[in-house]
Design a protein around this motif. Structure first.
Motif, PDB file in Angstrom:
ATOM      1  N   LYS A  44      48.265  37.261  33.924  1.00  0.00           N
ATOM      2  CA  LYS A  44      49.204  36.559  33.001  1.00  0.00           C
ATOM      3  C   LYS A  44      48.349  35.130  32.423  1.00  0.00           C
ATOM      4  N   GLN A  45      47.814  34.464  33.648  1.00  0.00           N
ATOM      5  CA  GLN A  45      46.995  33.253  33.493  1.00  0.00           C
ATOM      6  C   GLN A  45      45.853  33.519  32.481  1.00  0.00           C
ATOM      7  N   TYR A  46      45.026  34.546  32.592  1.00  0.00           N
ATOM      8  CA  TYR A  46      43.889  34.906  31.916  1.00  0.00           C
ATOM      9  C   TYR A  46      44.684  35.146  30.375  1.00  0.00           C
ATOM     10  N   ALA A  47      45.752  36.080  30.140  1.00  0.00           N
ATOM     11  CA  ALA A  47      46.117  36.358  28.976  1.00  0.00           C
ATOM     12  C   ALA A  47      46.485  35.128  28.015  1.00  0.00           C
ATOM     13  N   ARG A  48      47.100  34.287  28.849  1.00  0.00           N
ATOM     14  CA  ARG A  48      47.579  33.031  28.257  1.00  0.00           C
ATOM     15  C   ARG A  48      46.464  32.071  27.921  1.00  0.00           C
ATOM     16  N   GLY A  49      45.152  32.385  28.480  1.00  0.00           N
ATOM     17  CA  GLY A  49      43.973  31.554  28.176  1.00  0.00           C
ATOM     18  C   GLY A  49      43.984  30.243  29.113  1.00  0.00           C
ATOM     19  N   GLU A  50      44.650  30.359  30.084  1.00  0.00           N
ATOM     20  CA  GLU A  50      44.711  29.141  30.922  1.00  0.00           C
ATOM     21  C   GLU A  50      43.347  29.198  32.041  1.00  0.00           C
ATOM     22  N   ILE A  51      42.628  30.588  32.141  1.00  0.00           N
ATOM     23  CA  ILE A  51      41.564  30.587  32.782  1.00  0.00           C
ATOM     24  C   ILE A  51      40.454  31.296  32.169  1.00  0.00           C
ATOM     25  N   ASP A  52      39.425  31.281  32.403  1.00  0.00           N
ATOM     26  CA  ASP A  52      38.444  32.038  31.704  1.00  0.00           C
ATOM     27  C   ASP A  52      37.940  33.396  32.442  1.00  0.00           C
ATOM     28  N   ARG A  53      37.010  34.226  31.665  1.00  0.00           N
ATOM     29  CA  ARG A  53      36.743  35.433  32.404  1.00  0.00           C
ATOM     30  C   ARG A  53      36.261  35.326  33.663  1.00  0.00           C
ATOM     31  N   GLU A  54      35.356  34.400  33.871  1.00  0.00           N
ATOM     32  CA  GLU A  54      34.591  33.994  35.098  1.00  0.00           C
ATOM     33  C   GLU A  54      35.378  33.437  36.285  1.00  0.00           C
ATOM     34  N   GLU A  55      36.414  32.709  35.805  1.00  0.00           N
ATOM     35  CA  GLU A  55      37.516  32.157  37.042  1.00  0.00           C
ATOM     36  C   GLU A  55      38.429  33.524  37.391  1.00  0.00           C
ATOM     37  N   LEU A  56      38.927  34.354  36.306  1.00  0.00           N
ATOM     38  CA  LEU A  56      39.593  35.684  36.672  1.00  0.00           C
ATOM     39  C   LEU A  56      38.897  36.697  37.540  1.00  0.00           C
ATOM     40  N   GLU A  57      37.577  36.630  37.516  1.00  0.00           N
ATOM     41  CA  GLU A  57      36.843  37.754  38.414  1.00  0.00           C
ATOM     42  C   GLU A  57      36.635  36.896  39.701  1.00  0.00           C
ATOM     43  N   ARG A  58      36.674  35.922  39.868  1.00  0.00           N
ATOM     44  CA  ARG A  58      36.474  34.868  41.053  1.00  0.00           C
ATOM     45  C   ARG A  58      37.516  35.162  41.876  1.00  0.00           C
ATOM     46  N   ARG A  59      38.991  34.828  41.066  1.00  0.00           N
ATOM     47  CA  ARG A  59      40.032  34.930  41.655  1.00  0.00           C
ATOM     48  C   ARG A  59      40.554  36.305  42.214  1.00  0.00           C
ATOM     49  N   ARG A  60      40.034  37.401  41.365  1.00  0.00           N
ATOM     50  CA  ARG A  60      40.222  38.700  41.760  1.00  0.00           C
ATOM     51  C   ARG A  60      39.490  39.256  42.949  1.00  0.00           C
ATOM     52  N   SER A  61      38.243  38.586  43.139  1.00  0.00           N
ATOM     53  CA  SER A  61      37.547  38.877  44.319  1.00  0.00           C
ATOM     54  C   SER A  61      38.035  38.073  45.638  1.00  0.00           C
ATOM     55  N   LEU A  62      38.645  37.040  45.339  1.00  0.00           N
ATOM     56  CA  LEU A  62      39.406  36.423  46.580  1.00  0.00           C
ATOM     57  C   LEU A  62      40.592  37.128  46.802  1.00  0.00           C
ATOM     58  N   LEU A  63      41.178  37.924  45.988  1.00  0.00           N
ATOM     59  CA  LEU A  63      42.481  38.656  46.285  1.00  0.00           C
ATOM     60  C   LEU A  63      42.025  39.925  46.999  1.00  0.00           C
ATOM     61  N   ARG A  64      40.780  40.296  46.526  1.00  0.00           N
ATOM     62  CA  ARG A  64      40.351  41.512  47.233  1.00  0.00           C
ATOM     63  C   ARG A  64      39.972  41.321  48.676  1.00  0.00           C
ATOM     64  N   GLY A  65      39.668  39.957  48.890  1.00  0.00           N
ATOM     65  CA  GLY A  65      39.007  39.715  50.271  1.00  0.00           C
ATOM     66  C   GLY A  65      37.599  39.258  50.458  1.00  0.00           C
ATOM     67  N   GLU A  66      37.236  39.277  49.196  1.00  0.00           N
ATOM     68  CA  GLU A  66      35.605  39.094  49.080  1.00  0.00           C
ATOM     69  C   GLU A  66      35.419  37.525  49.072  1.00  0.00           C
ATOM     70  N   THR A  67      34.506  37.151  49.996  1.00  0.00           N
ATOM     71  CA  THR A  67      34.202  35.820  49.825  1.00  0.00           C
ATOM     72  C   THR A  67      33.102  35.391  49.073  1.00  0.00           C
ATOM     73  N   GLY A  68      32.047  36.500  48.925  1.00  0.00           N
ATOM     74  CA  GLY A  68      30.576  36.248  48.582  1.00  0.00           C
ATOM     75  C   GLY A  68      29.705  35.525  49.300  1.00  0.00           C
ATOM     76  N   GLU A  69      30.118  35.503  50.476  1.00  0.00           N
ATOM     77  CA  GLU A  69      28.836  35.088  51.569  1.00  0.00           C
ATOM     78  C   GLU A  69      28.568  35.999  52.491  1.00  0.00           C
ATOM     79  N   SER A  70      27.707  36.019  52.934  1.00  0.00           N
ATOM     80  CA  SER A  70      26.820  37.177  53.987  1.00  0.00           C
ATOM     81  C   SER A  70      27.665  36.988  55.301  1.00  0.00           C
ATOM     82  N   LYS A  71      27.649  38.463  55.701  1.00  0.00           N
ATOM     83  CA  LYS A  71      28.511  38.579  56.972  1.00  0.00           C
ATOM     84  C   LYS A  71      27.784  37.896  58.166  1.00  0.00           C
TER      85      LYS A  71
END
Length: 76
Positions: A44-71
């Motif tokens: 909904k934040q993305y749909a309202r224009g509160e966040i951009d596509r890059e931020e949407l993808e970053r937040r989705r990856s955090l929700l999936r548990g991905e941190t982007g750091e090597s193990k």
């Protein structure tokens, strides 16, 4: 007379506080049905224009548990 007015205002404030709280958490103390999942909030934040596509993808990856750091925990 003044003391009675203060007591009345305190009672009105208490009633408002408890009824407003009851609407949010429900009568039995459970969360109400209109609570949204984190996924719905981000979408909904993305749909309202509160966040951009890059931020949407970053937040989705955090929700999936991905941190982007090597193990391994560091660069080699």
């Amino acid at each position: 007379m003044f003391f009675g007015l203060i007591v009345l205002l305190a009672v009105v404030a208490a009633v408002y506080f408890f009824t407003a709280r009851r609407r949010v958490i429900g009568f039995e103390g459970e969360l109400s049905d209109d609570d949204e999942s984190p996924w719905e909030i981000v979408d909904k934040q993305y749909a309202r224009g509160e966040i951009d596509r890059e931020e949407l993808e970053r937040r989705r990856s955090l929700l999936r548990g991905e941190t982007g750091e090597s193990k391994e925990g560091g660069a080699r």
